[in-house]
Design an enzyme around this catalytic site. Sequence first.
Site, mmCIF file in Angstrom:
data_model
loop_
_atom_site.group_PDB
_atom_site.id
_atom_site.type_symbol
_atom_site.label_atom_id
_atom_site.label_comp_id
_atom_site.label_asym_id
_atom_site.label_seq_id
_atom_site.Cartn_x
_atom_site.Cartn_y
_atom_site.Cartn_z
ATOM 1 N N GLY A 46 0.838 -1.192 0.000
ATOM 2 C CA GLY A 46 0.000 0.000 0.000
ATOM 3 C C GLY A 46 0.874 1.243 0.000
ATOM 4 O O GLY A 46 2.019 1.201 0.465
ATOM 5 N N GLN A 51 2.947 9.892 1.120
ATOM 6 C CA GLN A 51 4.239 9.193 1.157
ATOM 7 C C GLN A 51 5.087 9.511 -0.075
ATOM 8 O O GLN A 51 6.269 9.174 -0.107
ATOM 9 C CB GLN A 51 4.029 7.683 1.249
ATOM 10 C CG GLN A 51 3.499 7.238 2.607
ATOM 11 C CD GLN A 51 3.343 5.743 2.665
ATOM 12 O OE1 GLN A 51 2.299 5.209 2.283
ATOM 13 N NE2 GLN A 51 4.379 5.051 3.112
ATOM 14 N N CYS A 94 6.240 0.049 7.287
ATOM 15 C CA CYS A 94 5.835 1.200 6.472
ATOM 16 C C CYS A 94 6.966 1.550 5.512
ATOM 17 O O CYS A 94 8.133 1.568 5.912
ATOM 18 C CB CYS A 94 5.529 2.380 7.395
ATOM 19 S SG CYS A 94 5.037 3.869 6.512
ATOM 20 N N LEU A 95 6.614 1.837 4.264
ATOM 21 C CA LEU A 95 7.629 2.178 3.269
ATOM 22 C C LEU A 95 8.331 3.487 3.597
ATOM 23 O O LEU A 95 9.431 3.740 3.101
ATOM 24 C CB LEU A 95 7.010 2.241 1.866
ATOM 25 C CG LEU A 95 6.419 0.926 1.336
ATOM 26 C CD1 LEU A 95 5.838 1.121 -0.056
ATOM 27 C CD2 LEU A 95 7.453 -0.192 1.342
ATOM 28 N N HIS A 136 -4.120 1.485 7.793
ATOM 29 C CA HIS A 136 -2.755 2.024 7.823
ATOM 30 C C HIS A 136 -2.632 3.183 6.826
ATOM 31 O O HIS A 136 -2.140 4.266 7.168
ATOM 32 C CB HIS A 136 -1.770 0.894 7.487
ATOM 33 C CG HIS A 136 -0.340 1.318 7.432
ATOM 34 N ND1 HIS A 136 0.570 0.959 8.387
ATOM 35 C CD2 HIS A 136 0.340 2.061 6.516
ATOM 36 C CE1 HIS A 136 1.757 1.475 8.069
ATOM 37 N NE2 HIS A 136 1.631 2.142 6.936
ATOM 38 N N GLU A 137 -3.099 2.954 5.591
ATOM 39 C CA GLU A 137 -3.000 3.998 4.555
ATOM 40 C C GLU A 137 -3.934 5.171 4.861
ATOM 41 O O GLU A 137 -3.590 6.328 4.629
ATOM 42 C CB GLU A 137 -3.297 3.426 3.162
ATOM 43 C CG GLU A 137 -2.370 2.314 2.709
ATOM 44 C CD GLU A 137 -0.893 2.647 2.817
ATOM 45 O OE1 GLU A 137 -0.510 3.831 2.685
ATOM 46 O OE2 GLU A 137 -0.100 1.716 3.047
ATOM 47 N N HIS A 140 -2.321 7.506 7.128
ATOM 48 C CA HIS A 140 -1.374 8.388 6.444
ATOM 49 C C HIS A 140 -2.058 9.674 5.986
ATOM 50 O O HIS A 140 -1.500 10.757 6.106
ATOM 51 C CB HIS A 140 -0.766 7.694 5.217
ATOM 52 C CG HIS A 140 0.451 6.889 5.522
ATOM 53 N ND1 HIS A 140 1.599 7.427 6.076
ATOM 54 C CD2 HIS A 140 0.721 5.573 5.342
ATOM 55 C CE1 HIS A 140 2.508 6.482 6.224
ATOM 56 N NE2 HIS A 140 2.006 5.339 5.790
#
Length: 196
Positions: A46, A51, A94-95, A136-137, A140
Site C-alpha cells: 500500500g 508518502q 511502512c515504506l 494504515h494507509e 497516512h
Amino acid sequence: MAALQIVNYPHPALRWKSKPIKSISPELRDIVRTMFELMYEARGIGLAANQVALPYRLFVINLTSDPGEKDEEFVFINPEITKRKGTAEGEEGCLSLPQLYGDVKRSEEITVEAYDLDGQLFEITLDDLAARAVQHEYDHLEGILFPDRMVEAKKQELEAQIADFESQFRHQQQRGEFPSDEEIRTQLAQLELELG
C-alpha cells in the site's frame, strides 16, 4: 511536477492532513500509475499520496505486491471509513519507515467508501490484512504513522531507530537533497491550492 519518490520520516508531508480530490485528471491517473510502480519497487502492499509528498486524499493497495496481478490493484480516492468492528493486533511496517516493524491494534473489520479512478463511488467491507492495510494507509492521509498507534512501551523500543531516520533526513537536507521543512510545507500548501 518533480519526479515522485517515496519520502521517509520525518518528511513534513507525512504529518500533513490530506485534502480531498475534486476531479480525476490525466495527471492524477499518471500519479496513481507512478505510485503503484514505486510501491512495487519497494515491495510494499500500500502507498498513500503523502508518502510521495503529495497532499491528496488518495492511496493505492495491492495485497499481493505483484505488478502482474493488475486485478488486485485498488485505488481509494477520498476514502471514508464508515463502520468498524472488533479489534485485532498485528505487525505492521511502512515504506516511509523502512525496516521498522511493530504491533498495532486495529479494527478487525471495516467498511470503507471511496471513489475509484473512474470517479465511481464504491463501498467495500474488509477484514484481516486488507482491513489492516486500508486503515494504515487511511491514517497516512490524516498525518498519522503506525508507531503513533503502538503502546508506549513498544514505541520506546523503537526510539533509537526513529531518531536515526530523523538524523538521516536532516543530513539529506543539509546536503541539499531536500528543502527545509518550511519550504516543503509551502510546496504542499501550493499543491493544495492547485487542487482547487
